[in-house]
Design an enzyme around this catalytic site. Structure first.
Site: not given
Ligand SMILES: [Zn+2]
Length: 366
Positions: A17, A19, A21, A208
């Protein structure tokens, strides 16, 4: 602890996991912004990185999101996408990562006229270039791409089709990201149905910002992993107490698992846990009090990742060291989460077993 840090840095790790960006180098952000004349709030890499981290730590969602306007602004050309993808592989390889799944939302890079497919091709070219370079430098790393769609937008079906069109070129999975509150996974049912019909695996950011009901929606659409997922702990009660405080302090009390928590634990749905990111967004109170330790103790399948490295100023090794320092985690825990992450990675079984035997197990001996 410096000895542990050194051993953890060297140990072969798995990141599921991360990202694209959210993890670019501050120096690259500055250079790419300069190339297109985009103004940034700071002019040195150190000051810019510190500013992004302050925004992320501020506790305000608007402040947290503001730096993304800058990373998105610069990630609108094949050149920029390829560079950032390539560097992300080199940065993770330098941290001892041997299996990496990089995720990004191509729809956010179409403002300058690129199609979703062109964005994918640029990122894949960068990921492959980075992997080739890392291998040449003696740090082989297995790289896959996860295509994200944004929860609040309506391009998930298009993104899913594009992901499928590149499944033999390095796209290994799919995800939805963005605001969890008010934008349920079920809004993207059509995209998920297509992916299921094509036997293409996906994860979903859930649990989350929202609790067990969002995890339930992610599972209902067919997610085989959960991005974060840590608020599933709210579906576990201990000793008749309805607050989710299960953990070592309640070792004698028998936990009760609700339907959602039962499903996640009993079916060993892997959680992609990013501890420090969760403390920045308010999902978790602290590293010491992070749900991940209770979830581990309760038998959930835990993997550890770095999420947005620039926002958090982190690496996977940093995340592990923090858990060791503040939550009592040890070498065997990190070995276990690595084995579980390799097991959960979107790769074929032959490659998984080869990595296990030749890379991961030998690197985690005591
Ligand atoms: Zn994430």
């Amino acid at each position: 602890m410096s000895d542990l840090r050194e051993r953890l840095t060297r140990a072969p790790k798995v990141v599921l996991h991360d990202h694209l960006d959210g993890g670019l180098r501050a120096s690259t952000l500055l250079e790419l912004a300069d190339e297109i004349g985009h103004d940034l709030p700071e002019s040195t890499p150190e000051a810019l990185a510190a500013w992004v981290q302050r925004q992320a730590d501020s506790g305000s969602l608007a402040a947290f999101l503001e730096p993304f306007s800058h990373t998105t602004a610069v990630l609108q050309t094949p050149h920029a996408l390829e560079r950032v993808a390539r560097e992300s592989v080199l940065d993770l390889a330098a941290d001892g990562v041997v299996v990496m799944e990089s995720r990004f939302a191509p729809e956010l890079s179409t403002a300058g006229g690129l199609s979703i497919e062109e964005v994918l091709d640029a990122v894949l070219a960068g990921l492959h270039a980075g992997a080739a370079e890392a291998a040449d430098a003696g740090r082989p790393i297995r790289v896959g791409a996860i295509v994200c769609a944004m929860r609040q937008a309506d391009r998930s079906l298009e993104a899913a089709r594009a992901a499928l069109s590149r499944r033999d070129a390095g796209v290994v999975g799919f995800d939805i990201a963005g605001p969890e509150i008010g934008f349920p996974a079920t809004d993207h049912a059509e995209a998920f149905a297509l992916l299921r019909s094509e036997l293409f695996p996906f994860t979903v950011h859930a649990g989350e910002a929202v609790g067990p009901e969002s995890v339930a929606q992610a599972l209902a659409v067919g997610a085989s992993r959960l991005g974060h997922g840590v608020r599933v702990l709210e579906d576990v009660t201990v000793g008749g107490d309805d607050s989710a405080t299960a953990g070592s302090g309640h070792a004698s009390a028998r936990p009760h698992f609700g339907r959602v928590a039962s499903y996640v634990r009993d079916r060993q749905v892997p959680l992609e846990v990013c501890p420090r990111s969760n403390t920045q967004t308010g999902t978790s109170p602290s590293i010491a009090g992070h749900q991940v330790t209770a979830l581990r103790d309760l038998g959930f399948t835990i993997t550890l990742s770095s999420d947005d490295r620039l926002w958090t100023g982190t690496t996977l090794t940093d995340e592990m060291v923090l858990l060791a320092e503040e939550a009592g985690w040890g070498w065997d825990d990190f070995r276990q989460v690595t084995l579980d992450a390799l097991d959960a990675a979107f790769i074929g079984q032959d490659e998984r077993m080869a990595l296990l035997e030749h890379v991961v197990l030998p690197g985690w001996t005591d």
